[in-house]
Design an enzyme around this catalytic site. Structure first.
Site, PDB file in Angstrom:
ATOM      1  N   HIS A 280       0.808  -1.214   0.000  1.00 10.15           N
ATOM      2  CA  HIS A 280       0.000   0.000   0.000  1.00 10.15           C
ATOM      3  C   HIS A 280       0.847   1.274   0.000  1.00 10.15           C
ATOM      4  O   HIS A 280       0.546   2.216   0.737  1.00 10.15           O
ATOM      5  CB  HIS A 280      -0.950   0.022   1.203  1.00 10.15           C
ATOM      6  CG  HIS A 280      -1.924  -1.114   1.216  1.00 10.15           C
ATOM      7  ND1 HIS A 280      -2.590  -1.531   2.334  1.00 10.15           N
ATOM      8  CD2 HIS A 280      -2.350  -1.931   0.217  1.00 10.15           C
ATOM      9  CE1 HIS A 280      -3.379  -2.558   2.050  1.00 10.15           C
ATOM     10  NE2 HIS A 280      -3.248  -2.822   0.767  1.00 10.15           N
TER      11      HIS A 280
ATOM     12  N   HIS B  18      -7.336  -0.857   2.235  1.00  7.59           N
ATOM     13  CA  HIS B  18      -6.488  -1.298   1.137  1.00  7.59           C
ATOM     14  C   HIS B  18      -6.743  -0.271   0.036  1.00  7.59           C
ATOM     15  O   HIS B  18      -7.864   0.223  -0.098  1.00  7.59           O
ATOM     16  CB  HIS B  18      -6.852  -2.718   0.730  1.00  7.59           C
ATOM     17  CG  HIS B  18      -6.613  -3.714   1.837  1.00  7.59           C
ATOM     18  ND1 HIS B  18      -5.846  -4.839   1.673  1.00  7.59           N
ATOM     19  CD2 HIS B  18      -7.022  -3.731   3.129  1.00  7.59           C
ATOM     20  CE1 HIS B  18      -5.804  -5.522   2.813  1.00  7.59           C
ATOM     21  NE2 HIS B  18      -6.518  -4.868   3.708  1.00  7.59           N
TER      22      HIS B  18
END
Ligand SMILES: Cc1cc2nc3c(=O)[nH]c(=O)nc-3n(C[C@H](O)[C@H](O)[C@H](O)COP(=O)(O)OP(=O)(O)OC[C@H]3O[C@@H](n4cnc5c(N)ncnc54)[C@H](O)[C@@H]3O)c2cc1C
Ligand SMILES: *[C@@H]1O[C@H](CO)[C@@H](O)[C@H](O)[C@H]1NC(C)=O
Ligand SMILES: *[C@@H]1O[C@H](CO)[C@@H](O)[C@H](O)[C@H]1NC(C)=O
Ligand SMILES: *[C@@H]1O[C@H](CO)[C@@H](O)[C@H](O)[C@H]1NC(C)=O
Ligand SMILES: *[C@@H]1O[C@H](CO)[C@@H](O)[C@H](O)[C@H]1NC(C)=O
Ligand SMILES: *[C@@H]1O[C@H](CO)[C@@H](O)[C@H](O)[C@H]1NC(C)=O
Ligand SMILES: *[C@@H]1O[C@H](CO)[C@@H](O)[C@H](O)[C@H]1NC(C)=O
Ligand SMILES: *[C@@H]1O[C@H](CO)[C@@H](O)[C@H](O)[C@H]1NC(C)=O
Ligand SMILES: *[C@@H]1O[C@H](CO)[C@@H](O)[C@H](O)[C@H]1NC(C)=O
Ligand SMILES: *[C@@H]1O[C@H](CO)[C@@H](O)[C@H](O)[C@H]1NC(C)=O
Length: 654
Positions: free
Chosen positions: A555, A598
């Site tokens: 991420h 996410h």
């Protein structure tokens, strides 16, 4: 064999009547999550032409590994050395760590782990608060409609199997991306939500703005056939009849060109090449160039094009078009550490697919026969939990003291970064304080817990993994070119766990996971902890172990942050690059702060929002200079193609 370009020229002659273009209203660099969502929306207006320039191919050769959810975990497409991976690495925690990013149509949505997660309203409101007098609303209220617009949500057939609850109003049902739940459920996943509840975590549907708690997350799965729904299938394939949208594959943008005759440099087009040292081609932009090359590709392309920190550009003798110190800075990433446990009685886990090829083949056959509820191949990992700072520490006095220290340490942490530019320092202070506020006063997760069915510890027993991942890291890194050759990757300095607080929060996450493992009903499946194992107990032992085992949760973000210019920002709230005209950035690199999520979901929504911003107020057209530009036209659809592409080959008739 004739070269691809020569072959394409022949095709052009044969199909002389095909559309030929040298200039487009919009040129989008990067056909990933954001790029394809944006291309689909901008091309809804048939009077506007759109070209997408994508470095990767259409992914046809690896399509089964893209579409079957579990194959993502077993035969990843963006692994080190693979042709569909960019091959990014970062030297951090004393090691070289791989940073997977897909070089393929659909970008990282073709290879990612399918989790579809939203951040909380608190975090989006905090993002908006960084942008005084913004002409666009990046608060939850301004962003939420675009998260709904992205998705076509399908509730689980039997929610009671996993204890999943659905907030009916928190989901979109007419968007392009399928969001649903796998039809096969692992025994560990079935026990996840009740275990979270026993730890006192909220288990209700988190997607309406309260993103914390423990639950089974929705995933980007088409409920009809169990396959991955990703940027290509969701956004691009349905546009295949649009003659105003063209996708150039195997084409890497090497430079944004500018018209510098006016007072503000105006993006005029894009140079691209098919390989290192290969011929460079050019296409012209009438209205805008939009960079959607992702968190590493975007700052690299900007720097190569003369947009970035002047000292860096000077050191490579790149002519500065706009001195923007923030380009490539403010990098942050969710750092993750995995623990594993063996399961009693060889309880079914994804390990069976790893350990037994015959079994795996049978499971794949079941998947293809549509026996989705019988096939482990249907199921990605999906048990997650977001745990706040106060729950992690479980001691209000200590939490208050920690927050106070976080604030007191800000100046030294920021100084430790060694920024010579005051705007970068100011930006770091701004995002640091905003993240302290978020963690201090709310239920927003400091740590994410993840349940993984793929432990693969040994051949004897089955295992699970559980992971702890830092969601609001205080460490910052950077992405900087190290060569003027666009085919040489930039240097990624991750600076993982570069602050005392990041160490302490992640360590608390490891301890919390041990609590999860000993909480019923999940505890009934667990035999023993394999890693780090019982020998690792003291804080020092845990830290040493984390140093050896931590890595990216995939991420990375913020390398072209949406922040005020005097805070080291790169884009304004309309996603326009400061000090330029006709140039925007639309991808995960603009996210200015850590989000407990996410990042695919937020990135799709950024693109959806960007499309409305651009449609409402596009940069007025310029007169393109097509004398040196390449001609581009749609290709003949490939016979074997499962999904006839809009356009895939460039034709160079120069
Ligand atoms: C292994 C992995 C697992 C992940 N798991 C999840 C998950 O489960 N859930 C989730 O929400 N997120 C997940 N993510 C993150 C998520 O996929 C990304 O946040 C998201 O795809 C970012 O979108 P983007 O548009 O910024 O970049 P991308 O989707 O990566 O797209 C960038 C595109 O630009 C192209 N490109 C780059 N440079 C150039 C250039 N110079 N010229 C032409 N084209 C170029 C690339 O080839 C790529 O197609 C994961 C990521 C990875 C790598
Ligand atoms: C949403 O998905 C369902 C399941 O595939 C499908 O039946 C429906 O047509 C989709 N809705 C839209 C608007 O695409
Ligand atoms: C359900 O979603 C709506 C937004 O659509 C939100 O306002 C509400 O708080 C959510 N309810 C719960 C219990 O999270
Ligand atoms: C594997 O399983 C066997 C039998 O249940 C057990 O005795 C052994 O301790 C397990 N080994 C590991 C590493 O978990
Ligand atoms: C594991 O197997 C043993 C022996 O068959 C049985 O007694 C025990 O109940 C099983 N444990 C679980 C959790 O299924
Ligand atoms: C592997 O899977 C096959 C097919 O399901 C099964 O018959 C066989 O017993 C398995 N082998 C082992 C060692 O478990
Ligand atoms: C809570 O934290 C305070 C401050 O660090 C500490 O003095 C106290 O011992 C802690 N309480 C418990 C029960 O651990
Ligand atoms: C604050 O800094 C001190 C001194 O470096 C360090 O010991 C402490 O862990 C830090 N605390 C936090 C919360 O950052
Ligand atoms: C940067 O480039 C130089 C010169 O090519 C090389 O020696 C160095 O290893 C590169 N640095 C990194 C971190 O890749
Ligand atoms: C147009 O492009 C050609 C080829 O790059 C260049 O030689 C010419 O100077 C350009 N004309 C203008 C007006 O910029």
């Amino acid at each position: 064999m004739p070269s691809k370009a020569a072959l394409s020229s022949v095709l052009l002659v044969a199909l002389g009547a095909a559309v030929v273009n040298k200039a487009f209203d919009f040129i989008i660099v990067g056909g990933g999550a954001a790029g394809l969502a944006l291309a689909a929306r901008l091309s809804e207006d048939s009077s506007r032409t759109v070209a997408v320039i994508e470095a990767g191919d259409d992914g046809q050769a690896v399509m089964e590994r893209i579409l079957v959810p579990a194959l993502t975990y077993l035969q990843g497409v963006a692994v080190p050395g693979a042709s569909h991976d960019w091959g990014y690495w970062t030297n951090s925690l004393g090691r070289w760590l791989h940073q997977p990013r897909a070089k393929i149509l659909g970008g990282s949505t073709a290879v990612n782990a399918l989790y579809m997660v939203r951040a909380s309203s608190v975090e989006h409101d905090s993002w908006a608060s960084l942008l005084p007098n913004a002409d666009q609303d990046w608060s939850w209220n301004g962003f939420y409609p675009y998260m709904l617009k992205t998705e076509n949500f399908t509730a689980p057939a039997d929610a009671s199997l996993t204890g999943t609850t659905v907030n009916e109003t928190a989901h979109g049902r007419s968007g392009p991306v399928h969001v649903s739940y796998p039809q096969y459920t692992y025994p560990s996943a079935a026990l996840w939500t009740p275990t979270m509840a026993n730890l006192g975590l909220k288990t209700s549907d988190p997607q309406g703005g309260e993103g914390w708690g423990g639950y089974i997350t929705p995933t980007t799965i088409n409920p009809d056939d169990g396959t991955r729904s990703y940027a290509k299938t969701a956004y691009l394939d349905p546009t295949k009849d649009r003659s105003n949208l063209i996708v150039l594959l195997n084409s890497q943008a090497t430079k944004i060109t500018f018209d510098t005759s006016g007072s503000v440099p105006r993006a005029s087009g894009v140079d691209f090449a098919q390989q290192s040292g290969g011929r460079t081609y050019h296409v012209e932009a009438k209205s805008e160039v939009i960079i959607s090359a992702g968190v590493f590709g975007t700052p690299q392309l900007l720097q190569l094009s003369g947009i970035g920190p002047k000292a860096l550009l000077d050191s490579f003798s790149i002519n500065t078009i706009a001195d923007l110190p923030g380009v490539g800075h403010h990098f942050q990433d969710h750092v993750l550490v995995p623990l594993s446990w063996s399961l009693v009685n060889r309880t079914v886990s994804g390990d069976l697919l790893v350990q037994n090829a015959t079994f795996a083949a049978e499971q794949l056959a079941l998947f293809h026969q549509g026996q989705l509820s019988q096939s482990l191949m249907s199921a990605p990992n999906n048990g997650i939990g977001y745990v706040s700072l106060k729950r992690l520490f479980d001691n209000d006095t200590y939490t208050a003291q920690f927050v106070q220290e976080l604030r007191a340490n800000m100046t030294s942490v920021v100084n430790n970064q060694g920024y010579t530019d005051d705007t970068l320092k100011a930006g770091y202070e701004l995002t640091y304080s905003s993240e302290v506020d978020t963690l201090a006063n709310t239920e927003v997760g400091a740590i994410e817990l993840l349940l993984s069915s793929f432990g693969s510890w040994n051949q004897v027993n089955t295992t699970i993994n559980m992971q702890a991942a830092l969601q609001h890291p205080f460490s910052r890194g950077s992405v900087m070119i190290n060569s003027t050759d666009p085919f040489v990757n930039p240097v990624i300095t991750a600076n993982y766990l570069n602050t005392d607080s990041d160490w302490e929060i992640l360590r608390a996450g490891v301890k919390y996971l041990r609590k999860v493992a000993s909480t019923q009903p999940l505890a009934s499946l667990i035999q023993e902890e394999l890693a780090p194992g019982p020998a690792v107990q003291t804080d020092k032992q845990i830290d040493d172990w984390m140093y050896l085992n931590a890595g990216t949760q995939y991420h990375p973000a913020s390398t072209s942050s949406m922040l005020p210019l005097d805070k080291g920002g790169v884009v304004d709230p309309s996603l326009k690059v400061y000090k330029t005209q006709g140039l925007r950035i639309v991808d995960g690199s603009v996210i200015p702060i850590g989000l407990c999520a996410h990042l695919m979901g937020p990135t799709y929504a950024i693109a959806e929002k960007a499309a409305d911003i651009i449609k409402a107020n596009p940069t007025p057209n310029r007169t393109p200079n097509i004398s040196g530009a390449a001609s581009v036209r749609p290709s003949v659809p490939m016979l074997s193609s499962l999904l006839a592409l809009v356009a895939s080959v460039i034709v160079f008739s120069l």
